[in-house]
Design an enzyme around this catalytic site. Structure first.
Site, mmCIF file in Angstrom:
data_model
loop_
_atom_site.group_PDB
_atom_site.id
_atom_site.type_symbol
_atom_site.label_atom_id
_atom_site.label_comp_id
_atom_site.label_asym_id
_atom_site.label_seq_id
_atom_site.Cartn_x
_atom_site.Cartn_y
_atom_site.Cartn_z
ATOM 1 N N HIS A 66 -4.380 -4.748 -10.106
ATOM 2 C CA HIS A 66 -4.173 -3.760 -9.058
ATOM 3 C C HIS A 66 -5.482 -3.240 -8.476
ATOM 4 O O HIS A 66 -6.522 -3.264 -9.129
ATOM 5 C CB HIS A 66 -3.409 -2.552 -9.612
ATOM 6 C CG HIS A 66 -2.076 -2.895 -10.183
ATOM 7 N ND1 HIS A 66 -1.570 -2.237 -11.274
ATOM 8 C CD2 HIS A 66 -1.142 -3.808 -9.833
ATOM 9 C CE1 HIS A 66 -0.377 -2.721 -11.569
ATOM 10 N NE2 HIS A 66 -0.093 -3.686 -10.718
ATOM 11 N N LYS A 76 -12.421 3.226 -12.013
ATOM 12 C CA LYS A 76 -11.609 3.598 -13.177
ATOM 13 C C LYS A 76 -12.491 3.681 -14.411
ATOM 14 O O LYS A 76 -13.453 2.930 -14.557
ATOM 15 C CB LYS A 76 -10.518 2.556 -13.420
ATOM 16 C CG LYS A 76 -9.502 2.475 -12.308
ATOM 17 C CD LYS A 76 -8.461 1.405 -12.577
ATOM 18 C CE LYS A 76 -7.462 1.333 -11.428
ATOM 19 N NZ LYS A 76 -6.493 0.255 -11.627
ATOM 20 N N TYR A 136 -6.747 6.549 -18.450
ATOM 21 C CA TYR A 136 -7.837 6.217 -17.532
ATOM 22 C C TYR A 136 -8.002 7.279 -16.459
ATOM 23 O O TYR A 136 -7.057 7.883 -15.993
ATOM 24 C CB TYR A 136 -7.672 4.824 -16.921
ATOM 25 C CG TYR A 136 -6.384 4.573 -16.174
ATOM 26 C CD1 TYR A 136 -6.333 4.639 -14.789
ATOM 27 C CD2 TYR A 136 -5.219 4.241 -16.856
ATOM 28 C CE1 TYR A 136 -5.160 4.387 -14.096
ATOM 29 C CE2 TYR A 136 -4.045 3.978 -16.178
ATOM 30 C CZ TYR A 136 -4.018 4.064 -14.797
ATOM 31 O OH TYR A 136 -2.845 3.834 -14.125
ATOM 32 N N ASP A 173 4.433 -7.319 -9.607
ATOM 33 C CA ASP A 173 3.195 -7.958 -10.058
ATOM 34 C C ASP A 173 3.288 -9.481 -10.057
ATOM 35 O O ASP A 173 2.265 -10.160 -10.137
ATOM 36 C CB ASP A 173 2.803 -7.443 -11.442
ATOM 37 C CG ASP A 173 2.225 -6.034 -11.376
ATOM 38 O OD1 ASP A 173 1.856 -5.586 -10.271
ATOM 39 O OD2 ASP A 173 2.138 -5.382 -12.427
#
Length: 190
Positions: A66, A76, A136, A173
């Site tokens: 992603h 991130k 995260y 996905d």
């Protein structure tokens, strides 16, 4: 957050950061984020605006690859709170000398690693244990209109997923484009 080490990858930008854990009879303690120590280690001073947690019950749960497009691009800072994951990222910055290259690392709750992935990378992971919990930080709020992805199993990416045939995954996905058809919204800035 006394940083013990910073390891880089063959793709410039991402870094695996090991932070110190102090332990005694109660267990251990670790500072997982300190701007002062981050800058002292020569890492980019990001502004984290949102913290996320993702729980996955089954091994083989795969999330990614992603990204969020600018102006909502996200750096991130990933860590595993319970269990273990195989984490992968791909350089999708147009004009980058490492465009399309991937790298990966295993992250475990048993080791005090943080994985820093800057904006301009597609990112994902696969769980290796039951009841895995991942945390995260991100530098931009979730913006569904900016969501994008890269097909996790595209052979052009050369990612050696530990469980390529036994995955638990969101339907979308499976529909992201491969690298050859990706229209990346990111441009490399040397």
């Amino acid at each position: 957050m006394p940083i013990e080490s910073v390891e880089t990858f063959s793709i410039p930008g991402p870094a695996l950061v090991t932070v110190k854990r102090s332990g005694d009879e109660r267990g251990w303690f670790s500072e997982t984020w300190s701007l002062r120590d981050w800058e002292k280690a020569g890492l980019p001073a990001e502004t984290w605006v949102q913290d996320n947690q993702a729980f996955s019950a089954a091994p083989g749960t795969t999330r990614g690859l992603h990204f969020q497009a600018p102006p909502n691009g996200q750096a991130k800072l990933v860590q595993v709170l319970r269990g273990e994951i195989f984490d992968a990222f791909v350089d999708i910055r147009k004009g980058s000398p490492t465009y399309g290259q991937s790298a990966s690392v295993r992250l475990s709750a048993n080791v005090s690693h943080l994985l820093y992935v800057p904006a301009g990378f597609a990112h994902g992971y696969q769980t290796l244990t039951t009841n895995t919990l991942v945390s995260y930080k991100v530098t931009a709020h979730y913006a569904p209109e900016s969501e994008g992805g890269l097909l996790w199993c595209d052979t052009a990416l050369a990612i050696a997923w530990p469980r390529p045939d036994d995955v638990v995954m969101s339907g979308r996905d499976f529909t992201w484009p491969g690298l050859a058809k990706l229209e990346t919204p990111f441009t490399y800035q040397p």
